[in-house]
Design a protein around this motif. Sequence first.
Motif: not given
Length: 705
Positions: A1-26
């Motif tokens: 795993m490296n730092l360029n991976h999308p946050v969905t690589y983190i356990k417990g981060v669903s696609i929906a959560r990833a989308e929220l993180l992006y839309s709310e905090l970039g």
Amino acid sequence: MNLNHPVTYIKGVSIARAELLYSELGIKTCRDLLHLFPFRYVDKTQFYTINQLQENSAEVQIVGKITGLKTVKQKRGSRLVATFSDATGTMELVWFKGAQWIKDNLKANVPYVIYGKLNWFNGTASMPHPEMETVQAYKSKLQMAMQPVYPSTEKLSNKGISNKVMRGMIQDLLQQVFGVIEETLPPYILEEHQLVDKREALLNIHFPKSQELLAKSQFRLKFEELFFIQIQLLQKKIIRKAKLKGYVFEQVGDAFTNFYNNHLPFDLTNAQKRVLKEIRKDAGSGAHMNRLLQGDVGSGKTIVALLTMLLAIDNGFQATIMAPTEILAAQHFYGISELLKNTNIQVELLTGSTKTKKRREIHAGLEEGTLHILVGTHAILEDKVQFNNLGIAIIDEQHRFGVEQRSKLWKKGRGNEAGGAIPPHILVMTATPIPRTLAMSVYGDLDVSVIDELPPGRKEIKTVHRYDSHRLAVFKFLKDEIAKGRQVYIVYPLIQESEAMDYKDLMDGYESISREFPTPQYQISIVHGQMKPADKDYEMERFVNGETQIMVATTVIEVGVNVPNASVMVIESAERFGLSQLHQLRGRVGRGAEQSYCILLSSFKLSSDGKTRLQTMVDTSDGFKIAEVDLKLRGPGNIMGTQQSGVLNLKIADVVKDSSILYSARKTAIEVMNDDPGLAKPENSSLNKVVSQLRKKTGIWSNIS
Ligand code: ADP
Ligand code: MG
């Protein structure tokens, strides 16, 4: 795993959560999440009892049991309310969302640790959406005195990404990637500035092991952030200088020398000489000049502009100077025409009210090249205005113009036909000093000249603050000054949001002043934004010619107006003006030989910022000091130019509070770039890598001019 991976690589981060993180905090990648820094820390080793709670408690942590549960119907949906008790009292816990799940999982009469913000209703505390876990679970975990609190949004917390969840994600992420976090700064910089390494800094910014390590980590991350902004600005400057060709003003010829030796009415100050040298060097280099000239009100920017235009003329070019208002443009035109009256240099004025016939003449003169200097307003920007060979465009009071208008001037160069377009040199002048720290970060890629010295013989303007109740004494003072032959400005605020009210204030004020200063002994001019330009000019002219002694006006006179005989500036409702406006207004007086005064009138009701502003005006006349105070009061977001610069996107540093770190980061960046402009040396490979990553993210790469 490296730092360029999308946050969905983190356990417990669903696609929906990833989308929220992006839309709310970039936040998109693991790196982004790792650089979401806590904005404060809370002490989770401390507990409150319910009877200790106060209306002003921030977040609190309490141990107690659920002793009751009910569902309350409300207009839309329902809320779940639990009664929570400890030995000292009871309070409420409230959920508006996810009530069913909570109901199913809450255990009555089991000790819980709850944590959250309080609301108060009729003396009872309630905690909406508390973080909670059983005491048993709490005890099984290591508790730290400093727990991070992350930036969040309402949507995030409503969708279940609470601070606790965020903390969990970042903790998991750190565990997963700790080994692959790369150092971004070379060892020689780490050593020189005694910086902790990147891994340690990231670990401790999120989960500080001690106050000391937290401080060190913050310092390192701030330094890094400011350092890379500076590197990018310096690179941008190097690229601009290398790529963008400019006309070469290589010789000083007759126009300049003749004027300088025979018609210059005073000696230039050393600061004016220095700035002229900087401009000449720049305009002679073959690269395009894009220079900001800062000089306090009255420091003599106009003469520098004129000499620069003469330099252009000596090298076969035309020149133009653009001002934000007709009054100011006209004043420049008359001033410059007067200075050049015994030379054969042709000067014309072009504004919105220039008559068609005159306009045609001007257009023709510009195209033939027989017209050397064009003074004007926005009218200069019209497509019909074509120069034969425009060598330099000067913009006065640049903060009054938008980026778009400025960029139009670039296109007025000779090369408008296909290919090889060379833009005219650009000199923008401002009397609104930009604090050094901000100038460094906003205009770090522009060249900046500063006139930091006033012409000799200026008297300090005496500034006082008086409450409205002293108005009669103020009027008496005005009468005395007018009796001595002086003229007076009385300025009213005109703020867009309350325009109608302000307009009424202005008219009421005008009436009461007319009563206080009756004709024929006193003559009064009035100028405001709703008047026709011709009427405005007429009124202004009467004042300039000394036919009227009092000028009642809104801030339309703020910029540039020069009436040396006017020696008193009265500012009504001064508490409603910003500092830079007050400073500009005060600059309208103190232009002649007489002692000048600025009287700030205000009501008794003053906010603490309002008080600071007025006191600052009374205490100092140094525009740079005033700008520093202004920056502290308002933050960088409200200061011109910051929007385009990336200063506002800072994640951890603050250009005001961290100015000393900024200075040292800039110094280091300059050293690095001088030594290795391409960042090609092996020891700078880590820098190169970060900079190429940043470049992809745009940000400060948009063109300021
Ligand atoms: P600003 O920088 O605010 O535009 P101006 O260029 O209008 O200032 O100059 C303010 C006044 O100072 C003008 O009347 C100008 O003629 C005068 N002035 C400028 N330079 C000098 C100087 N070196 N010595 C004396 N007076 C000067
Ligand atoms: Mg000026």
